[in-house]
Enzyme design. Structure first.
Site, PDB file in Angstrom:
ATOM      1  N   ARG A 109       0.851  -1.192   0.000  1.00  0.00           N
ATOM      2  CA  ARG A 109       0.000   0.000   0.000  1.00  0.00           C
ATOM      3  C   ARG A 109       0.885   1.240   0.000  1.00  0.00           C
ATOM      4  O   ARG A 109       1.642   1.472   0.939  1.00  0.00           O
ATOM      5  CB  ARG A 109      -0.923  -0.008   1.224  1.00  0.00           C
ATOM      6  CG  ARG A 109      -1.785   1.238   1.303  1.00  0.00           C
ATOM      7  CD  ARG A 109      -2.833   1.177   2.424  1.00  0.00           C
ATOM      8  NE  ARG A 109      -3.491   2.450   2.531  1.00  0.00           N
ATOM      9  CZ  ARG A 109      -3.443   3.258   3.601  1.00  0.00           C
ATOM     10  NH1 ARG A 109      -2.798   2.872   4.691  1.00  0.00           N
ATOM     11  NH2 ARG A 109      -4.044   4.415   3.599  1.00  0.00           N
ATOM     12  N   HIS A 154      -3.021  10.913   0.794  1.00  0.00           N
ATOM     13  CA  HIS A 154      -2.652  10.557   2.170  1.00  0.00           C
ATOM     14  C   HIS A 154      -2.053  11.802   2.837  1.00  0.00           C
ATOM     15  O   HIS A 154      -0.837  11.951   2.909  1.00  0.00           O
ATOM     16  CB  HIS A 154      -1.663   9.392   2.150  1.00  0.00           C
ATOM     17  CG  HIS A 154      -1.447   8.733   3.481  1.00  0.00           C
ATOM     18  ND1 HIS A 154      -1.628   7.385   3.696  1.00  0.00           N
ATOM     19  CD2 HIS A 154      -1.042   9.225   4.678  1.00  0.00           C
ATOM     20  CE1 HIS A 154      -1.343   7.082   4.958  1.00  0.00           C
ATOM     21  NE2 HIS A 154      -0.977   8.188   5.580  1.00  0.00           N
ATOM     22  N   GLU A 200      -7.836   8.470   6.066  1.00  0.00           N
ATOM     23  CA  GLU A 200      -8.179   9.019   7.383  1.00  0.00           C
ATOM     24  C   GLU A 200      -8.704  10.453   7.392  1.00  0.00           C
ATOM     25  O   GLU A 200      -8.118  11.324   8.052  1.00  0.00           O
ATOM     26  CB  GLU A 200      -6.955   8.940   8.306  1.00  0.00           C
ATOM     27  CG  GLU A 200      -6.548   7.535   8.688  1.00  0.00           C
ATOM     28  CD  GLU A 200      -5.513   7.499   9.814  1.00  0.00           C
ATOM     29  OE1 GLU A 200      -4.874   8.527  10.089  1.00  0.00           O
ATOM     30  OE2 GLU A 200      -5.365   6.421  10.413  1.00  0.00           O
ATOM     31  N   ASN A 340      -7.845   1.593   9.535  1.00  0.00           N
ATOM     32  CA  ASN A 340      -6.554   1.696  10.224  1.00  0.00           C
ATOM     33  C   ASN A 340      -6.836   1.519  11.708  1.00  0.00           C
ATOM     34  O   ASN A 340      -7.514   2.360  12.314  1.00  0.00           O
ATOM     35  CB  ASN A 340      -5.913   3.072   9.999  1.00  0.00           C
ATOM     36  CG  ASN A 340      -5.458   3.277   8.568  1.00  0.00           C
ATOM     37  OD1 ASN A 340      -5.476   2.345   7.766  1.00  0.00           O
ATOM     38  ND2 ASN A 340      -5.041   4.484   8.241  1.00  0.00           N
ATOM     39  N   TYR A 342      -5.265   0.823  15.551  1.00  0.00           N
ATOM     40  CA  TYR A 342      -4.051   0.796  16.374  1.00  0.00           C
ATOM     41  C   TYR A 342      -4.310   0.475  17.836  1.00  0.00           C
ATOM     42  O   TYR A 342      -3.567  -0.261  18.454  1.00  0.00           O
ATOM     43  CB  TYR A 342      -3.323   2.144  16.282  1.00  0.00           C
ATOM     44  CG  TYR A 342      -2.593   2.333  14.967  1.00  0.00           C
ATOM     45  CD1 TYR A 342      -1.271   1.946  14.817  1.00  0.00           C
ATOM     46  CD2 TYR A 342      -3.240   2.884  13.868  1.00  0.00           C
ATOM     47  CE1 TYR A 342      -0.596   2.103  13.617  1.00  0.00           C
ATOM     48  CE2 TYR A 342      -2.575   3.046  12.656  1.00  0.00           C
ATOM     49  CZ  TYR A 342      -1.253   2.645  12.537  1.00  0.00           C
ATOM     50  OH  TYR A 342      -0.586   2.793  11.344  1.00  0.00           O
ATOM     51  N   GLU A 415      -4.001  -0.502   7.912  1.00  0.00           N
ATOM     52  CA  GLU A 415      -2.847  -0.205   8.780  1.00  0.00           C
ATOM     53  C   GLU A 415      -3.060  -0.847  10.139  1.00  0.00           C
ATOM     54  O   GLU A 415      -4.163  -0.797  10.694  1.00  0.00           O
ATOM     55  CB  GLU A 415      -2.676   1.300   9.017  1.00  0.00           C
ATOM     56  CG  GLU A 415      -2.129   2.068   7.858  1.00  0.00           C
ATOM     57  CD  GLU A 415      -1.957   3.557   8.157  1.00  0.00           C
ATOM     58  OE1 GLU A 415      -1.636   3.912   9.321  1.00  0.00           O
ATOM     59  OE2 GLU A 415      -2.167   4.352   7.237  1.00  0.00           O
TER      60      GLU A 415
HETATM   61  C1  NOJ Z   1      -2.051   6.504  10.387  1.00  0.00           C
HETATM   62  C2  NOJ Z   1      -1.552   7.308   9.226  1.00  0.00           C
HETATM   63  O1  NOJ Z   1      -2.266   6.959   8.078  1.00  0.00           O
HETATM   64  C3  NOJ Z   1      -0.050   7.154   8.997  1.00  0.00           C
HETATM   65  O2  NOJ Z   1       0.347   8.120   8.095  1.00  0.00           O
HETATM   66  C4  NOJ Z   1       0.684   7.229  10.317  1.00  0.00           C
HETATM   67  O3  NOJ Z   1       2.052   7.241  10.152  1.00  0.00           O
HETATM   68  C5  NOJ Z   1       0.240   6.077  11.175  1.00  0.00           C
HETATM   69  N1  NOJ Z   1      -1.159   6.226  11.450  1.00  0.00           N
HETATM   70  C6  NOJ Z   1       0.985   5.934  12.497  1.00  0.00           C
HETATM   71  O4  NOJ Z   1       0.714   7.010  13.300  1.00  0.00           O
END
Ligand code: NOJ
Length: 515
Positions: A109, A154, A200, A340, A342, A415
């Site tokens: 990606r 992005h 995002e 994404n 985390y 992500e």
């Molecule tokens: C999401 C973002 O899309 C990416 O650019 C960023 O580096 C990561 N999160 C980690 O924070």
């Protein structure tokens, strides 16, 4: 009387038993996950984005982006670091593609730098050298059997669009975005079959227009102290323009390109999971509001054609309205949702209580405060991003939410990744056991969610290699590959070897032990 020698042998034996037992327990606790738990056509990939890796910020006709301008004011970023050189991927892409091949990923990606392709947006010409660069990447990836998974935007935009009309705050941006998307479909769509329009919108608008820490640094109190802006309204306006831009670009793709090119298109949002802070109705409502204000805000329009009713209830007329035609355009405007994911937060109700300011140092949308610990007990291990903890079950829960709210919609985890709390030096830098544990545990949670019906089609680790982490610069290291900042040499961390092994060996849970 027992002989000292016998005693010693006894103790050695005891220690051995203890060691075996501890190791056994650890192994039981460890999540078992392997490639065969995922369908054969499941995509395993890695992610990056243009500004974070490319560098060459003024080479071969590239125009200035908002990030080039913003990061050249050193006070704006940690240690005044910028992406002028980043990972020098612009020059080292062939080497990087070899590394992708080594990893065995079936997709990569990447994103396209808008100002490299259209240095002045729709007010100037297409830059042929920019097109050539991405053509080279795409062609060479395909030669190695790696599929390009391309994000059109992005975070980085041509600065001219900011200067002319305030970029995403203006509906004019819709025309610019569609123009850019069209150029991408025309130039690359014969080979790119998976597109993401925008990355995002929820996070970008939050940092650019609510906290005012990203360019164009607009905000108002109590969210932040900027010279101009309105933190209540502008994030909503900017996201509104992003959503309509997306929908218009998808219409164009579906009418003019998809019939011949046969690709699919989606949009990526960031999605945290939220747990109730207390066991009462108010906390559960806070969880619901957190999801609505942060995630459904972006995804509901794409699937259902309008913002979540809960948001409308709380925000009223401050939330922009889609026209009838826009709703039609938006509804069903994705072939997949990109997620994404985390971390997870506790959600604390602030609508019925005024304790919130004590709990969280940054106000959030949706009358909610976030916490990462309860009764002094943190949710998980702290990572190198403030507030991000390792909470694998969040992956399963967030996917349950999507399965219920958007049934039958395909999802890619675009992500998911780990950054260590401290900047590690020496051999520790490469021996990233915690990153391996992170991916294993999150993949196991993903497999659970899929067993329960989540329609996930692929998983991308963030990130392929250490890169420029926006405001944080180069000390935030998410990479499976370590990048030496002086020599630009890339070195595979243990996690890279683990990922390769995981992808290649269907049955084994992993040969790289985390002990
Ligand atoms: C999401 C973002 O899309 C990416 O650019 C960023 O580096 C990561 N999160 C980690 O924070």
């Amino acid at each position: 009387m027992v002989q000292p020698k016998t005693l010693l042998i006894f103790f050695l034996f005891l220690s051995l038993l203890l060691f075996i037992e501890t190791k056994h327990n650890h192994e039981e606790e460890e999540e078992v996950v392997n490639r065969s738990m995922f369908p054969d056509d499941f995509i395993f990939g890695v992610s990056t984005s243009a500004y974070q890796v490319e560098g060459a910020y003024l080479e071969d006709g590239k125009g200035l982006s908002n990030w080039d301008v913003f990061t050249h004011l050193p006070a704006n970023t940690v240690r005044g670091q910028n992406g002028d050189v980043a990972d020098d991927h612009y020059h080292l892409y062939m080497e990087d593609i070899d590394k992708l091949e080594y990893l065995g990923v079936n997709a990569y990606r990447l994103s396209i730098s808008w100002s490299r392709i259209l240095p002045r947006g729709r007010f100037g010409e297409v830059n042929p050298k920019g097109v050539l660069f991405y053509n080279n990447i795409i062609d060479n990836m395909l030669l190695k059997g790696i599929e390009p998974f391309v994000t059109i935007n992005h975070f980085d935009i041509p600065q001219e669009l900011e200067d002319r009309y305030g970029s995403w705050l203006s509906p004019q941006m819709q025309e610019d975005f569609v123009h850019f998307a069209k150029v991408c479909f025309e130039k690359f769509g014969d080979r790119v079959k998976k597109w993401v329009t925008i990355n995002e919108p929820n996070i970008y608008t939050q940092f650019a227009y609510m906290y005012g820490t990203f360019s164009p640094m607009r905000c108002s109190l109590p969210f932040g102290n900027c010279s101009a802006g309105n933190s209540d309204l502008e994030p909503l306006i900017a996201a509104h323009n992003m959503l309509i831009s997306h929908a218009k670009a998808v219409k164009l793709y579906r009418e003019q390109f998809q019939p011949k090119q046969g690709g699919i298109v989606g949009l990526v949002a960031n999605a945290f999971h939220y747990e109730p802070y207390t066991d009462d109705i108010f906390s559960y409502q806070a969880v619901e509001r957190s999801y609505a204000f942060n995630v459904a805000w972006i995804f509901d329009p794409l699937i259902h054609g309008d913002y979540p009713p809960l948001m409308r209830k709380y925000v009223g007329n401050d939330l922009p309205k889609f026209s009838k035609q826009e709703k039609k355009l938006l509804k069903g405007s994705v072939d997949f949702l990109g997620v994404n994911h985390y971390t997870t937060f506790y959600a604390i109700d602030c609508f019925n209580s005024d304790e919130c300011t004590l709990m969280d140092n940054r106000p959030n949308r949706g009358f909610v405060a976030r916490a990462i610990a309860r009764d002094g007990i943190p949710m998980g291990d702290q990572t190198g991003v403030s507030g991000f903890q390792v909470v694998p079950h969040g992956m399963e829960k967030v996917l349950n939410y999507f399965s219920m709210r958007y049934p039958n919609t395909s999802i890619y985890i675009t992500e998911n990744g780990y950054c260590p709390p401290n900047h590690l030096e020496g051999s520790e830098m490469l021996h990233d056991f915690k990153r391996i544990e992170f991916h294993k545990a999150y993949l196991a949670a993903l497999a659970n969610a899929m067993r329960k019906g989540a329609k996930v089609k692929g998983y991308f680790a963030w990130s392929f290699m250490d890169n420029y982490e926006w405001l944080k610069g180069y000390n935030t290291t998410f990479g499976l590959y370590y990048v030496d900042r002086r020599t630009m040499q890339r070195k595979a961390r243990l996690s890279a070897k683990w990922y390769k092994d995981f992808i290649e060996n269907a049955e084994k849970s992993s040969t790289i032990s985390t002990f």
